[in-house]
Every structure is written in C-alpha cells, then in structure tokens.
Enzyme design. Structure first.
Site, PDB file in Angstrom:
ATOM      1  N   ASP A  93       3.652   6.757   2.628  1.00 62.25           N
ATOM      2  CA  ASP A  93       5.122   7.985   2.859  1.00 62.25           C
ATOM      3  C   ASP A  93       4.780   8.046   4.076  1.00 62.25           C
ATOM      4  OD1 ASP A  93       7.071   9.485   3.157  1.00 62.25           O
ATOM      5  OD2 ASP A  93       7.221  10.585   1.169  1.00 62.25           O
ATOM      6  N   ASP A 267       8.410   4.982  -6.657  1.00 62.17           N
ATOM      7  CA  ASP A 267       7.763   5.585  -7.338  1.00 62.17           C
ATOM      8  C   ASP A 267       7.619   7.041  -7.180  1.00 62.17           C
ATOM      9  OD1 ASP A 267       7.120   7.947  -4.572  1.00 62.17           O
ATOM     10  OD2 ASP A 267       8.324   6.770  -3.910  1.00 62.17           O
TER      11      ASP A 267
END
Length: 387
Positions: A93, A267
């Site tokens: 991320d 996710d």
C-alpha cells in the site's frame, strides 16, 4: 528468461473471472485474497503458517515500514521478501490511506502530505515520488500509487477535487516508477460513490497506463448496496486484460459479491483482527469463542477445515485459551480465519472454471444464513477414556 508481469484469463462466468497473475516472484491464481502484513508480519502468524493456508501473495504498508524500521534499513537487509521470509509476491500500500487518517497530525497540499508519526511525533513528508521510491526500496512486487482518500460522506465537489488531485499524483507516481521485469504499479480509481467521477478517474489512469488498477475509497461506511452499485458502474470500464483490485474488502459476502462483479484481488484485516478477538469465520457464519456455550464443546470449529485449530483442537480448548488470555488463542483463530478465506477463494475460482458459480454462490449464501451445526450434523468426536 525474465517474467513479464501480466494477468491471463482462464475462465469467465458472467462478469466473474478466474485467471493467473504472473509476477517476478511467482504465479498467483485469481481471484485471490491477500493477508495483510502491515509491518512485515501477518499478525500472530509465521510466514510458514501463512503459506500453509494457501495464500499466494501478501500485503505490506509503506507508511508503517518507512517509520519503523525504515525503508533503507529493509533494503540493506535484503528487501522485504527476505526480511519477512516471504519469497512470493508482495503488494505494498502506498501509505496514502494511513496518512489521510491521521487527521490533525497531517497537513495536505498539492505536492504531498506532511505529517507527524503516530509513534513518536516526529515530522515526515510523503509525496508521490517519495512513496514510489520507498516501495522500490522495499522491493515490492506491486507498487501502489500515492493517493488522497477523503472521508465519506462528503459533497460531490470535495470528492471531485480529491480525485483529480489523486490523478495528478498518479501521473507523478508513474514517472517515478522504475520498470522491472515481473514488477508492476497499480493506479487507484477514486471518486467516492459518484459514477461520473469514477469514470473520469478510470479515463485518467488508463490514459497514463498502469499494469493493474485498484478500486479505492470503498468499504468506508457507504454500505454494501452502494459499494456494489459503484463496482457495477466502475469495473466494466477497466481494461479487461488488467488485474482489478478492490482495496480493503472485506467480509466473505463482500468478496463473493465483488468476484461476481469481476474483481480479481482483495485485502482486508478482518480475518486476522477477528482471530485476535475470538471470532472464527465458518461456512455457517461467525462464532464467538468467548461465549460460554463453547466451554464444553469437543467439536472443531468447522467440519470442512484442515487448519491446525480444527484438526488438533476443540472449541472448548479455544474457548479456554481466550478466557485465560493465552496468546495461542489468537494464533490458532487467525490461522483458521485465513485458511477459511483462502478456501473460500479456491471454491469461487473452481466454480468459475467449472462454469457453476451461480449455483456455488447460492449455496454459500444459503449456508451463511443457517445456524451453527447441530450435534447431529457435526457429532462430537469419540474421546478416549481418562485413565
């Protein structure tokens, strides 16, 4: 011979797709769920145990790793794969969501974000270029663009300004990205729940050109119906030969609905967080192992699971571990929940390949609505006599 990063379709049922994601660190069947290893570890798990669940790719986080232990230290120690003992693909991320969540601790401008660490209050700066450089230092297989994540609900004009800033940042991220065989950078589609803004975002990102596309800014309180409506409006606009990643989602039901709408990658912290708080996902819904009804139950969590918690231990033992605040309880339930999520994804992949996703999805939803297994449906095991 070097491996080109690509997604290859294997089968399709309606909008749902099964395929394979080819990367420098291995091939991942899709649709896939990525366990969250924010700071270089999936909480309460060894990486061997994560592998045993069937996970093929994990997620790390730029914000947390830049603060501790530091991206350059991770690079010096051989990169994130070696550092955390995960040879497979890693998606990182960008840190945007975490930075934007800091509230008064951060200051946003057109160039980037200045913020104070939640750890020690030290001042830091993240820009599209810096986020991309950090992810390169970590040796992320898949790098995410740095974006702004506005809190919802918000006026359409606020969402539009935020999305357009993220698109300008995406162009800068792409310029800073270092192409390597088998590696990728994903653009992040923003625009809240406004279909026109989502379409504008897709046009901007596909005009820049990325190896994959993520759908950000959902699962932030808008509700499942509005999330699905946004996916219905957005996913068909994404190039069909690119992987599609829905960020931060979600419950088993969310995953099924998103797979039916053509999403390939997911996710979420739900399975690991639930495991640490005594909640177990099963085919019959969620169990709370702190509840007294499990205190004398010799049965496993699920008759369909081959994780360590289910093959070696009873509900009564797991209940005891949580009542006694023993660390083994969160470890075993986290293992179980990740195994359940991977089994859920394998089942959906298999049903897409077999052309039976409709019936498979109906069966999943029907069983989720049922009560826990009765003793007749799942009899307790025969226990040896106490000597």
């Amino acid at each position: 011979m070097s491996t080109a990063f690509r997604w290859v379709e294997q089968a399709r049922v309606g909008r749902a797709r099964a395929g394979h994601l080819h990367t420098a660190h291995g091939v991942v069947p899709t649709p896939t769920f990525m366990p969250v290893g924010t700071v270089g570890t999936v909480k309460a798990m060894t990486m061997d145990s994560v592998r045993s669940t069937g996970a093929g790719i994990v997620l790390g986080n730029t914000y947390h790793l830049m603060l501790r232990p530091g991206a350059e230290k991770v690079r010096a120690l051989g990169g994130l794969h070696r550092f955390m003992d995960w040879p497979g693909p890693i998606l990182t991320d960008s840190g945007g969501f975490q930075v934007m969540s800091l509230g008064a601790l951060r200051k946003l401008d057109q160039d980037g974000v200045t913020f104070n660490s939640h750890i020690d209050g030290s001042k830091h700066r993240l820009t599209p270029e810096r986020s991309t450089d950090i992810q390169h230092a970590l040796d992320a297989t898949i790098t995410m663009c740095f974006d702004e994540c506005p809190a919802l609900p918000a006026p359409p004009e606020t969402i539009a300004q935020s999305m357009r800033l993220s698109m300008r940042w995406a162009a800068r991220c792409r310029e800073a990205f270092v192409p390597r065989a088998g590696y990728a950078q994903y653009g992040i589609i923003q625009g809240g729940t406004e279909p026109e803004l989502r379409a504008e975002s897709v046009r901007a990102l596909t005009g820049i050109g990325f190896e994959g596309y993520a759908i950000g800014g959902l699962a932030v309180g808008e509700g499942q119906e509005l999330m699905y409506a946004t996916l219905d409006a957005t996913v068909p606009l994404i190039p069909h030969d690119s992987p599609r990643y829905l960020m931060g989602v979600g419950t088993p039901d969310d995953l099924l609905g998103a797979v039916e709408r053509g999403v390939d990658m997911f996710d979420c912290v739900m399975p690991t967080r639930a495991g640490r708080t005594a909640r177990a996902y099963t085919e019959r819904g969620t169990l709370n192992l702190r509840n007294a009804r499990h205190a004398d139950d010799t049965r496993p969590l699920s008759p369909h699971c081959d994780c360590l918690a289910c093959t070696r231990h009873s509900r009564a033992y797991l209940h005891h571990l949580f009542r006694a605040n023993e660390i083994l309880g969160p470890m075993l339930l986290t293992w179980h929940n990740l195994a359940y999520y991977q089994r859920l994804m394998r089942g959906m992949r298999g049903a897409i390949v077999a052309g039976t996703l409709g019936a498979h999805a109906a069966g999943l939803r029907a069983e989720w609505a049922m009560e826990d297994w009765t003793p007749d449906e799942m009899p307790p095991p025969d226990l040896p006599p106490v000597p």
